[in-house]
Enzyme design. Structure first.
Site, PDB file in Angstrom:
ATOM      1  N   ARG A 239      37.203  87.432 108.659  1.00  0.00           N
ATOM      2  CA  ARG A 239      37.883  87.254 108.309  1.00  0.00           C
ATOM      3  C   ARG A 239      38.826  86.962 107.286  1.00  0.00           C
ATOM      4  O   ARG A 239      40.006  86.486 107.864  1.00  0.00           O
ATOM      5  CB  ARG A 239      37.151  86.029 108.663  1.00  0.00           C
ATOM      6  CG  ARG A 239      36.752  85.252 110.197  1.00  0.00           C
ATOM      7  CD  ARG A 239      36.082  84.654 110.776  1.00  0.00           C
ATOM      8  NE  ARG A 239      35.441  84.171 112.174  1.00  0.00           N
ATOM      9  CZ  ARG A 239      36.527  84.406 112.930  1.00  0.00           C
ATOM     10  NH1 ARG A 239      37.508  83.238 113.185  1.00  0.00           N
ATOM     11  NH2 ARG A 239      35.585  84.186 114.176  1.00  0.00           N
TER      12      ARG A 239
ATOM     13  N   TYR B 134      49.323  78.159 116.604  1.00  0.00           N
ATOM     14  CA  TYR B 134      49.264  77.477 117.686  1.00  0.00           C
ATOM     15  C   TYR B 134      48.241  76.016 116.967  1.00  0.00           C
ATOM     16  O   TYR B 134      47.391  76.057 115.964  1.00  0.00           O
ATOM     17  CB  TYR B 134      48.243  78.131 119.007  1.00  0.00           C
ATOM     18  CG  TYR B 134      47.482  78.673 118.125  1.00  0.00           C
ATOM     19  CD1 TYR B 134      45.684  78.102 118.578  1.00  0.00           C
ATOM     20  CD2 TYR B 134      46.883  79.676 117.928  1.00  0.00           C
ATOM     21  CE1 TYR B 134      44.840  78.890 117.502  1.00  0.00           C
ATOM     22  CE2 TYR B 134      46.282  80.811 117.701  1.00  0.00           C
ATOM     23  CZ  TYR B 134      44.700  79.784 117.560  1.00  0.00           C
ATOM     24  OH  TYR B 134      43.569  81.010 117.033  1.00  0.00           O
TER      25      TYR B 134
ATOM     26  N   TYR C 154      42.662  86.875 106.820  1.00  0.00           N
ATOM     27  CA  TYR C 154      43.611  86.047 106.641  1.00  0.00           C
ATOM     28  C   TYR C 154      44.518  86.048 105.405  1.00  0.00           C
ATOM     29  O   TYR C 154      45.716  85.611 105.515  1.00  0.00           O
ATOM     30  CB  TYR C 154      43.414  84.104 106.584  1.00  0.00           C
ATOM     31  CG  TYR C 154      41.853  84.149 107.032  1.00  0.00           C
ATOM     32  CD1 TYR C 154      42.547  83.870 108.346  1.00  0.00           C
ATOM     33  CD2 TYR C 154      40.724  83.293 106.830  1.00  0.00           C
ATOM     34  CE1 TYR C 154      41.774  83.679 109.581  1.00  0.00           C
ATOM     35  CE2 TYR C 154      39.933  83.202 107.485  1.00  0.00           C
ATOM     36  CZ  TYR C 154      40.252  83.164 109.378  1.00  0.00           C
ATOM     37  OH  TYR C 154      39.339  82.319 110.626  1.00  0.00           O
TER      38      TYR C 154
END
Length: 226
Positions: free
Chosen positions: A34, A60, A38
């Protein structure tokens, strides 16, 4: 330039409104850490800024709530002398409060990312509401959607030390559409350890009954208990 991280339908609508839009969602690849993903998002945003574009990055929910790339992109842009700011929005927690009808000010409120909650041994006050984020990703440091029940089993053990087996848990997923309500799945704590995967990514644990008033403290601050 518009950089978008949203569900495919919402991203498609934004791309239709702005021909310069570019989705960040394809950067998610199975098995990739991750932190790598990122960092790639931050670089995508900053490359456009450095190239002279006026950039709006759309995430979102609230762009500052569990969105590491947004904070890092703003920080680096400012370090490099560019003007950058973050605008507030509605997070999943805000939606949870409305959809479940709970008030954080009534009993108190606690909030942790689920993996950090377990790894660092945090122990919440069970008489206050508890929100655990990303329970669908416990222990997953890479992008991996495969079920792994070990995280939920560990969480069940920790919560079982604080709450009775019949205590209600609420798994919650906020709606990304204003015309739809969020999803709430309720179950008893005793059922948690048997799950292969959670039915929704956010877990709300309602509080146990409040503690009695500390009468000595009430007298000290001049409050008459009701």
């Amino acid at each position: 330039m518009l950089h978008v991280l949203a569900d495919p339908a919402a991203a498609a609508r934004l791309e239709a409104l702005n021909g310069n839009a570019r989705s960040l969602t394809p950067l998610y690849r199975t098995g990739v850490p991750r932190q790598t993903i990122y960092e790639e998002m931050v670089q995508e945003i900053l490359d456009a800024v450095r190239g002279g574009s006026r950039v709006c990055a759309v995430f979102y929910g609230h762009p500052g709530v569990y969105v590491q790339p947004s904070h890092e992109a703003v920080r680096r842009a400012r370090e490099e002398g560019f003007e950058a700011r973050m605008l507030p929005a509605v997070s999943a927690e805000d939606c949870l409060v409305a959809d479940l009808g709970v008030d954080p000010g009534e009993h108190g409120w606690q909030s942790w990312e689920a993996t950090a909650f377990l790894l660092h041994g945090f122990r919440p006050d069970p008489t206050a509401g508890l929100v655990l984020w990303q329970v669908d990703g416990i222990g997953k440091l890479d992008w991996n959607l495969d079920p792994d029940p070990r995280g939920l089993q560990a969480l069940a053990k920790v919560l079982g030390e604080l709450y009775p087996p019949e205590h209600e848990l609420v798994f919650y997923r906020a709606s990304v559409y204003p015309t739809h309500s969020g999803e709430a799945v309720r179950m008893a704590l005793r059922e948690l350890a048997a799950l292969d995967s959670p039915p929704a990514p956010t877990l709300y644990v309602p509080p146990l009954p409040s503690r009695p008033v500390d009468e000595a403290m009430a007298a000290r601050i001049g409050v008459t208990p009701s």
